[in-house]
Design a protein around this motif. Structure first.
Motif, PDB file in Angstrom:
ATOM      1  N   MET A  26       2.777  -1.603   1.198  1.00 60.79           N
ATOM      2  CA  MET A  26       3.178  -1.552   2.496  1.00 60.79           C
ATOM      3  C   MET A  26       1.752  -1.082   3.635  1.00 60.79           C
ATOM      4  SD  MET A  26       6.723   0.354   1.904  1.00 60.79           S
ATOM      5  CE  MET A  26       7.317   0.106   3.678  1.00 60.79           C
ATOM      6  N   VAL A  27       1.240  -0.283   2.971  1.00 59.18           N
ATOM      7  CA  VAL A  27      -0.033   0.236   3.898  1.00 59.18           C
ATOM      8  C   VAL A  27      -0.839  -0.934   4.054  1.00 59.18           C
ATOM      9  CG1 VAL A  27      -1.905   2.100   4.044  1.00 59.18           C
ATOM     10  CG2 VAL A  27       0.387   2.811   3.303  1.00 59.18           C
ATOM     11  N   ALA A  28      -1.421  -1.498   2.972  1.00 58.70           N
ATOM     12  CA  ALA A  28      -2.106  -2.548   2.955  1.00 58.70           C
ATOM     13  C   ALA A  28      -1.655  -3.788   3.719  1.00 58.70           C
ATOM     14  CB  ALA A  28      -2.480  -3.299   1.511  1.00 58.70           C
ATOM     15  N   ALA A  29      -0.452  -4.034   3.761  1.00 61.18           N
ATOM     16  CA  ALA A  29       0.252  -5.080   4.642  1.00 61.18           C
ATOM     17  C   ALA A  29      -0.045  -4.688   6.055  1.00 61.18           C
ATOM     18  CB  ALA A  29       1.534  -5.310   4.262  1.00 61.18           C
ATOM     19  N   ALA A  30       0.156  -3.538   6.564  1.00 61.99           N
ATOM     20  CA  ALA A  30       0.202  -2.988   7.914  1.00 61.99           C
ATOM     21  C   ALA A  30      -1.033  -3.067   8.183  1.00 61.99           C
ATOM     22  CB  ALA A  30       0.828  -1.689   8.106  1.00 61.99           C
ATOM     23  N   ARG A  31      -2.238  -2.493   7.383  1.00 61.96           N
ATOM     24  CA  ARG A  31      -3.704  -2.636   7.843  1.00 61.96           C
ATOM     25  C   ARG A  31      -4.093  -4.024   7.985  1.00 61.96           C
ATOM     26  NH1 ARG A  31      -7.086   2.111   4.941  1.00 61.96           N
ATOM     27  NH2 ARG A  31      -6.159   4.033   6.089  1.00 61.96           N
ATOM     28  N   LEU A  32      -3.450  -4.913   7.149  1.00 57.79           N
ATOM     29  CA  LEU A  32      -4.206  -6.261   7.209  1.00 57.79           C
ATOM     30  C   LEU A  32      -3.761  -6.910   8.275  1.00 57.79           C
ATOM     31  CD1 LEU A  32      -5.052  -8.943   5.946  1.00 57.79           C
ATOM     32  CD2 LEU A  32      -2.906  -9.302   4.781  1.00 57.79           C
ATOM     33  N   ARG A  33      -2.464  -6.651   8.986  1.00 54.35           N
ATOM     34  CA  ARG A  33      -1.992  -7.265  10.322  1.00 54.35           C
ATOM     35  C   ARG A  33      -2.731  -6.636  11.311  1.00 54.35           C
ATOM     36  NH1 ARG A  33       2.379  -5.010  10.072  1.00 54.35           N
ATOM     37  NH2 ARG A  33       3.574  -6.530   8.341  1.00 54.35           N
ATOM     38  N   ARG A  34      -3.189  -5.546  11.343  1.00 52.25           N
ATOM     39  CA  ARG A  34      -4.105  -4.902  12.298  1.00 52.25           C
ATOM     40  C   ARG A  34      -5.522  -5.438  12.183  1.00 52.25           C
ATOM     41  NH1 ARG A  34      -1.338   0.137  11.113  1.00 52.25           N
ATOM     42  NH2 ARG A  34      -3.008   0.722   9.903  1.00 52.25           N
ATOM     43  N   ALA A  35      -5.796  -5.594  10.957  1.00 49.26           N
ATOM     44  CA  ALA A  35      -7.525  -6.307  10.965  1.00 49.26           C
ATOM     45  C   ALA A  35      -7.189  -7.875  11.528  1.00 49.26           C
ATOM     46  CB  ALA A  35      -7.669  -6.329   9.612  1.00 49.26           C
ATOM     47  N   GLN A  36      -6.385  -8.558  11.221  1.00 49.06           N
ATOM     48  CA  GLN A  36      -5.985  -9.822  11.947  1.00 49.06           C
ATOM     49  C   GLN A  36      -6.097  -9.872  13.458  1.00 49.06           C
ATOM     50  OE1 GLN A  36      -2.969 -11.004   8.911  1.00 49.06           O
ATOM     51  NE2 GLN A  36      -3.986 -12.935   9.101  1.00 49.06           N
ATOM     52  N   ALA A 254     -10.485  -7.786   5.861  1.00 48.10           N
ATOM     53  CA  ALA A 254      -9.016  -8.665   5.623  1.00 48.10           C
ATOM     54  C   ALA A 254      -9.010  -8.848   4.316  1.00 48.10           C
ATOM     55  CB  ALA A 254      -9.007  -9.699   6.713  1.00 48.10           C
ATOM     56  N   SER A 255      -9.939  -9.406   3.715  1.00 44.97           N
ATOM     57  CA  SER A 255      -9.876  -9.989   2.158  1.00 44.97           C
ATOM     58  C   SER A 255      -9.553  -8.799   1.170  1.00 44.97           C
ATOM     59  CB  SER A 255     -11.383 -10.660   1.739  1.00 44.97           C
ATOM     60  OG  SER A 255     -11.537 -11.693   2.452  1.00 44.97           O
ATOM     61  N   GLU A 256     -10.187  -7.642   1.686  1.00 47.45           N
ATOM     62  CA  GLU A 256      -9.985  -6.341   0.773  1.00 47.45           C
ATOM     63  C   GLU A 256      -8.601  -6.093   0.763  1.00 47.45           C
ATOM     64  OE1 GLU A 256     -10.871  -1.797   0.596  1.00 47.45           O
ATOM     65  OE2 GLU A 256     -12.209  -2.918   1.833  1.00 47.45           O
ATOM     66  N   LEU A 257      -8.085  -6.033   1.936  1.00 49.37           N
ATOM     67  CA  LEU A 257      -6.711  -5.504   2.172  1.00 49.37           C
ATOM     68  C   LEU A 257      -5.744  -6.470   1.659  1.00 49.37           C
ATOM     69  CD1 LEU A 257      -6.916  -4.155   5.620  1.00 49.37           C
ATOM     70  CD2 LEU A 257      -6.686  -2.851   3.879  1.00 49.37           C
ATOM     71  N   GLY A 258      -5.970  -7.894   1.919  1.00 51.39           N
ATOM     72  CA  GLY A 258      -4.972  -8.825   1.317  1.00 51.39           C
ATOM     73  C   GLY A 258      -5.122  -8.579  -0.479  1.00 51.39           C
ATOM     74  N   ALA A 259      -6.195  -8.347  -0.929  1.00 52.32           N
ATOM     75  CA  ALA A 259      -6.421  -8.418  -2.401  1.00 52.32           C
ATOM     76  C   ALA A 259      -5.526  -7.237  -2.733  1.00 52.32           C
ATOM     77  CB  ALA A 259      -7.858  -8.453  -2.855  1.00 52.32           C
TER      78      ALA A 259
END
Length: 305
Positions: A26-36, A254-259
């Motif tokens: 959940m944390v990675a998904a939230a950070r990924l959204r913010r990174a995008q 974004a790649s790191e958070l997505g992975a």
């Protein structure tokens, strides 16, 4: 066969790990959204810098009259020594993200004898240090949340190595982000600055999933530079190098958070499967214990008779 108590202890530990992996997902998904969102908000500036650079370098007369002393970042020379900037993550638990990137970097370095190595992220630093590589400089602590200042520091070092003649080119190795399930290692020449293409397909390769390309590559209006284009390039080219570096850091983040989101999702699903298997084993062990006790009671009763 494990006892019911041991299996129950194993079930409890798996549930605890599952809660952690679910939270990390959940944390990675939230950070990924913010990174995008952050990358999308910075794109208008980078596209405008790119458009101005194309306009300034579109005149062949301007390019031929450039003074190498005033515009060192534009000068191409024979490649005798290269610098490689490898962008990895600071943390693990991101699936094959770092492994694929470092394999790609090793392939790039395999045929090189004279080069300078710069690492971004603890994983790349540890990987090359353990294998005896000489690292010129290391940057870490911001892999999943890079800022423009971080990109400025990396770009400054790259420009310093290039302008002083230590290296003749700078190659940036990072991970290109397409979606949470799609990202590939990529090598890009950072220096010397080559006039960017107006090809729409090339622009689309740099964007995030669902992001619109602001630059269509057609219909550039004639720009009157004041001061002259040759003077403007003194400030425009360094800005372009910084924006390219920052965009690469954002792609890698974004790649790191997505992975990591994908890896934690798989770990959570695997924990569910393991729990089902352990519960079945627990029930079998408990039933076997009950059956054994009944047999002992029956056997004792028959012995008394």
């Amino acid at each position: 066969m494990a006892t019911p108590r041991e299996i129950h202890r194993h079930i409890k530990s798996v549930k605890n790990i599952q809660q952690i992996t679910k939270a990390m997902k959940m944390v990675a998904a939230a950070r990924l959204r913010r990174a995008q969102e952050k990358a999308a908000s910075s794109r208008p500036f980078s596209e405008k810098v790119k458009e101005l650079l194309i306009s300034a370098l579109s005149d062949k007369t301007t390019i031929s009259n450039l003074n190498p002393v005033d515009h060192p970042l534009l000068q191409e020379r024979p490649i005798k020594r290269s610098a490689y900037i490898v962008v990895s993550s600071d943390k693990g638990l991101a699936g094959a993200y770092n492994t694929n990137l470092l394999k790609h970097a090793m392939v790039e370095l395999m045929d090189q004898e004279n080069y300078v190595l710069i690492t971004v992220g603890r994983k790349a630093k540890d990987f090359f240090s353990r294998r005896g590589f000489d690292i010129e400089e290391s940057f870490f602590g911001f892999s999943d949340k890079p800022t423009y200042e971080d990109a400025d520091d990396i770009a400054y070092l790259a420009k310093k190595l290039f302008t002083t003649g230590v290296v003749d080119e700078v190659i940036l190795i990072y991970t290109q982000f397409k979606s949470a399930l799609s990202f590939t290692p990529l090598s890009k020449k950072l220096l010397p600055v080559i006039p960017p293409t107006t090809d729409k397909k090339a622009s689309e390769e740099e964007r995030f999933e669902g992001e619109q390309v602001a630059l269509d590559g057609e219909g550039f209006s004639d720009v009157i530079f004041e001061p002259a284009a040759s003077e403007t390039l003194k400030y425009l080219v360094p800005y372009y190098v910084k924006t390219i570096t920052y965009a690469s850091l954002m792609q890698s983040a974004a790649s790191e958070l997505g992975a990591r989101m994908t890896a934690m999702s798989s770990a959570t699903d695997n924990a569910n499967d393991l729990l089902k298997s352990l519960e079945l084993s627990y029930n079998k062990a408990r039933q076997a214990g009950i059956t054994s006790e009944i047999n002992e009671i029956v056997g004792g009763a028959e012995a008394l008779q």
